[in-house]
Scaffold this motif. Structure first.
Motif, mmCIF file in Angstrom:
data_model
loop_
_atom_site.group_PDB
_atom_site.id
_atom_site.type_symbol
_atom_site.label_atom_id
_atom_site.label_comp_id
_atom_site.label_asym_id
_atom_site.label_seq_id
_atom_site.Cartn_x
_atom_site.Cartn_y
_atom_site.Cartn_z
ATOM 1 N N THR A 42 13.143 -5.213 14.900
ATOM 2 C CA THR A 42 13.373 -4.184 15.918
ATOM 3 C C THR A 42 14.735 -3.539 15.685
ATOM 4 O O THR A 42 15.573 -4.082 14.950
ATOM 5 C CB THR A 42 13.380 -4.783 17.343
ATOM 6 N N LEU A 43 14.949 -2.419 16.346
ATOM 7 C CA LEU A 43 16.256 -1.762 16.277
ATOM 8 C C LEU A 43 17.342 -2.688 16.831
ATOM 9 O O LEU A 43 18.444 -2.750 16.290
ATOM 10 C CB LEU A 43 16.227 -0.444 17.055
ATOM 11 N N ASP A 44 17.031 -3.422 17.901
ATOM 12 C CA ASP A 44 17.995 -4.365 18.476
ATOM 13 C C ASP A 44 18.348 -5.483 17.489
ATOM 14 O O ASP A 44 19.507 -5.873 17.379
ATOM 15 C CB ASP A 44 17.468 -4.975 19.783
ATOM 16 N N ASP A 45 17.321 -6.000 16.785
ATOM 17 C CA ASP A 45 17.579 -7.020 15.760
ATOM 18 C C ASP A 45 18.553 -6.476 14.715
ATOM 19 O O ASP A 45 19.486 -7.168 14.292
ATOM 20 C CB ASP A 45 16.292 -7.400 14.995
ATOM 21 N N PHE A 46 18.291 -5.257 14.268
ATOM 22 C CA PHE A 46 19.140 -4.641 13.246
ATOM 23 C C PHE A 46 20.575 -4.537 13.751
ATOM 24 O O PHE A 46 21.518 -4.914 13.049
ATOM 25 C CB PHE A 46 18.585 -3.265 12.843
ATOM 26 N N ASP A 47 20.747 -4.055 14.965
ATOM 27 C CA ASP A 47 22.076 -3.943 15.568
ATOM 28 C C ASP A 47 22.740 -5.325 15.630
ATOM 29 O O ASP A 47 23.904 -5.483 15.253
ATOM 30 C CB ASP A 47 21.951 -3.322 16.970
ATOM 31 N N ASP A 48 21.992 -6.324 16.081
ATOM 32 C CA ASP A 48 22.534 -7.683 16.234
ATOM 33 C C ASP A 48 23.033 -8.270 14.918
ATOM 34 O O ASP A 48 24.084 -8.899 14.886
ATOM 35 C CB ASP A 48 21.488 -8.630 16.846
ATOM 36 N N VAL A 49 22.277 -8.093 13.822
ATOM 37 C CA VAL A 49 22.697 -8.706 12.553
ATOM 38 C C VAL A 49 23.936 -8.042 11.974
ATOM 39 O O VAL A 49 24.621 -8.639 11.146
ATOM 40 C CB VAL A 49 21.589 -8.739 11.464
ATOM 41 N N LEU A 50 24.252 -6.840 12.436
ATOM 42 C CA LEU A 50 25.428 -6.153 11.901
ATOM 43 C C LEU A 50 26.736 -6.636 12.537
ATOM 44 O O LEU A 50 27.810 -6.371 12.003
ATOM 45 C CB LEU A 50 25.293 -4.633 12.082
ATOM 46 N N TYR A 51 26.641 -7.357 13.660
ATOM 47 C CA TYR A 51 27.866 -7.897 14.256
ATOM 48 C C TYR A 51 28.490 -8.885 13.287
ATOM 49 O O TYR A 51 27.820 -9.766 12.765
ATOM 50 C CB TYR A 51 27.588 -8.552 15.621
ATOM 51 N N GLY A 52 29.770 -8.708 13.024
ATOM 52 C CA GLY A 52 30.462 -9.612 12.112
ATOM 53 C C GLY A 52 30.330 -9.228 10.643
ATOM 54 O O GLY A 52 30.958 -9.828 9.786
ATOM 55 N N VAL A 53 29.500 -8.232 10.344
ATOM 56 C CA VAL A 53 29.362 -7.789 8.956
ATOM 57 C C VAL A 53 30.541 -6.876 8.624
ATOM 58 O O VAL A 53 30.901 -5.989 9.385
ATOM 59 C CB VAL A 53 28.030 -7.015 8.749
ATOM 60 N N GLU A 54 31.149 -7.151 7.484
ATOM 61 C CA GLU A 54 32.195 -6.273 6.977
ATOM 62 C C GLU A 54 31.711 -5.777 5.627
ATOM 63 O O GLU A 54 31.606 -6.559 4.688
ATOM 64 C CB GLU A 54 33.494 -7.070 6.818
ATOM 65 N N SER A 55 31.374 -4.515 5.546
ATOM 66 C CA SER A 55 30.745 -4.034 4.323
ATOM 67 C C SER A 55 30.872 -2.529 4.187
ATOM 68 O O SER A 55 30.984 -1.803 5.172
ATOM 69 C CB SER A 55 29.250 -4.419 4.346
ATOM 70 N N ASP A 56 30.876 -2.088 2.947
ATOM 71 C CA ASP A 56 30.650 -0.679 2.643
ATOM 72 C C ASP A 56 29.168 -0.586 2.344
ATOM 73 O O ASP A 56 28.670 -1.294 1.462
ATOM 74 C CB ASP A 56 31.439 -0.233 1.411
ATOM 75 N N ILE A 57 28.462 0.239 3.094
ATOM 76 C CA ILE A 57 27.031 0.403 2.861
ATOM 77 C C ILE A 57 26.790 1.775 2.260
ATOM 78 O O ILE A 57 27.188 2.786 2.834
ATOM 79 C CB ILE A 57 26.223 0.266 4.171
ATOM 80 N N THR A 58 26.177 1.785 1.094
ATOM 81 C CA THR A 58 25.756 3.051 0.490
ATOM 82 C C THR A 58 24.251 3.146 0.681
ATOM 83 O O THR A 58 23.514 2.240 0.309
ATOM 84 C CB THR A 58 26.096 3.092 -1.018
ATOM 85 N N TRP A 59 23.825 4.241 1.297
ATOM 86 C CA TRP A 59 22.387 4.467 1.514
ATOM 87 C C TRP A 59 21.926 5.454 0.458
ATOM 88 O O TRP A 59 22.114 6.655 0.586
ATOM 89 C CB TRP A 59 22.158 5.010 2.920
ATOM 90 N N LYS A 60 21.373 4.908 -0.631
ATOM 91 C CA LYS A 60 20.857 5.760 -1.716
ATOM 92 C C LYS A 60 19.559 6.433 -1.274
ATOM 93 O O LYS A 60 18.802 5.855 -0.508
ATOM 94 C CB LYS A 60 20.591 4.923 -2.965
ATOM 95 N N ASP A 61 19.315 7.611 -1.799
ATOM 96 C CA ASP A 61 18.115 8.381 -1.432
ATOM 97 C C ASP A 61 18.035 8.585 0.078
ATOM 98 O O ASP A 61 16.963 8.541 0.673
ATOM 99 C CB ASP A 61 16.822 7.692 -1.919
ATOM 100 N N SER A 62 19.191 8.806 0.703
ATOM 101 C CA SER A 62 19.216 8.961 2.163
ATOM 102 C C SER A 62 18.452 10.216 2.604
ATOM 103 O O SER A 62 17.894 10.233 3.698
ATOM 104 C CB SER A 62 20.651 8.991 2.688
ATOM 105 N N ARG A 63 18.377 11.233 1.735
ATOM 106 C CA ARG A 63 17.610 12.435 2.105
ATOM 107 C C ARG A 63 16.132 12.093 2.253
ATOM 108 O O ARG A 63 15.462 12.582 3.146
ATOM 109 C CB ARG A 63 17.793 13.545 1.068
ATOM 110 N N LYS A 64 15.641 11.239 1.350
ATOM 111 C CA LYS A 64 14.247 10.787 1.428
ATOM 112 C C LYS A 64 14.045 10.008 2.728
ATOM 113 O O LYS A 64 13.079 10.216 3.449
ATOM 114 C CB LYS A 64 13.900 9.916 0.225
#
Length: 127
Positions: A42-64
């Motif tokens: 779920t969207l809430d699960d996704f939000d929850d797992v990001l707590y405490g994450v320290e990262s640079d996220i590159t979203w490749k093919d983001s236009r797609k």
């Protein structure tokens, strides 16, 4: 005194690997909860797992992904929740659907971006 350089983790979300929300969850689960016995669902699960994450996220093919997780899929996402009813707040979801249909609502792609950007230790790069 020793200078320590703290390197942020680098994560790549590859839009070429998925074309719907379930696929997105699978893609990000392998980075953020690979050692767990559950998956992001779920969207809430996704939000929850990001707590405490320290990262640079590159979203490749983001236009797609912007296209894949855009208006049509978002409309279907809300309609499915409304049809399912409980435990969903149907009135709230209907409002979100109405906003989307009138051109003022967020697509799933925009919601995911907003979730990522709400976490201050994450830098998002759309590629």
């Amino acid at each position: 005194m020793k200078n320590e350089i703290h390197h942020k983790k680098m994560t790549v979300i590859n839009g070429g690997h998925f074309s719907d929300l379930a696929g997105f969850y699978e893609e990000v689960s392998q980075f953020f909860i690979k050692d767990e016995d559950w998956n992001i669902g779920t969207l809430d699960d996704f939000d929850d797992v990001l707590y405490g994450v320290e990262s640079d996220i590159t979203w490749k093919d983001s236009r797609k992904s912007k296209e894949d997780l855009g208006f049509d899929l978002t409309k279907e996402f809300y309609k499915n929740k409304i049809m399912q009813g409980k435990p969903f707040n149907v009135q709230l979801i209907q409002q979100k659907l109405d906003d989307l249909l009138s051109g003022n609502g967020q697509t799933l792609f925009e919601i995911l971006i907003e979730i990522i950007e709400s976490h201050k230790n994450i830098t998002l790069i759309l590629d």
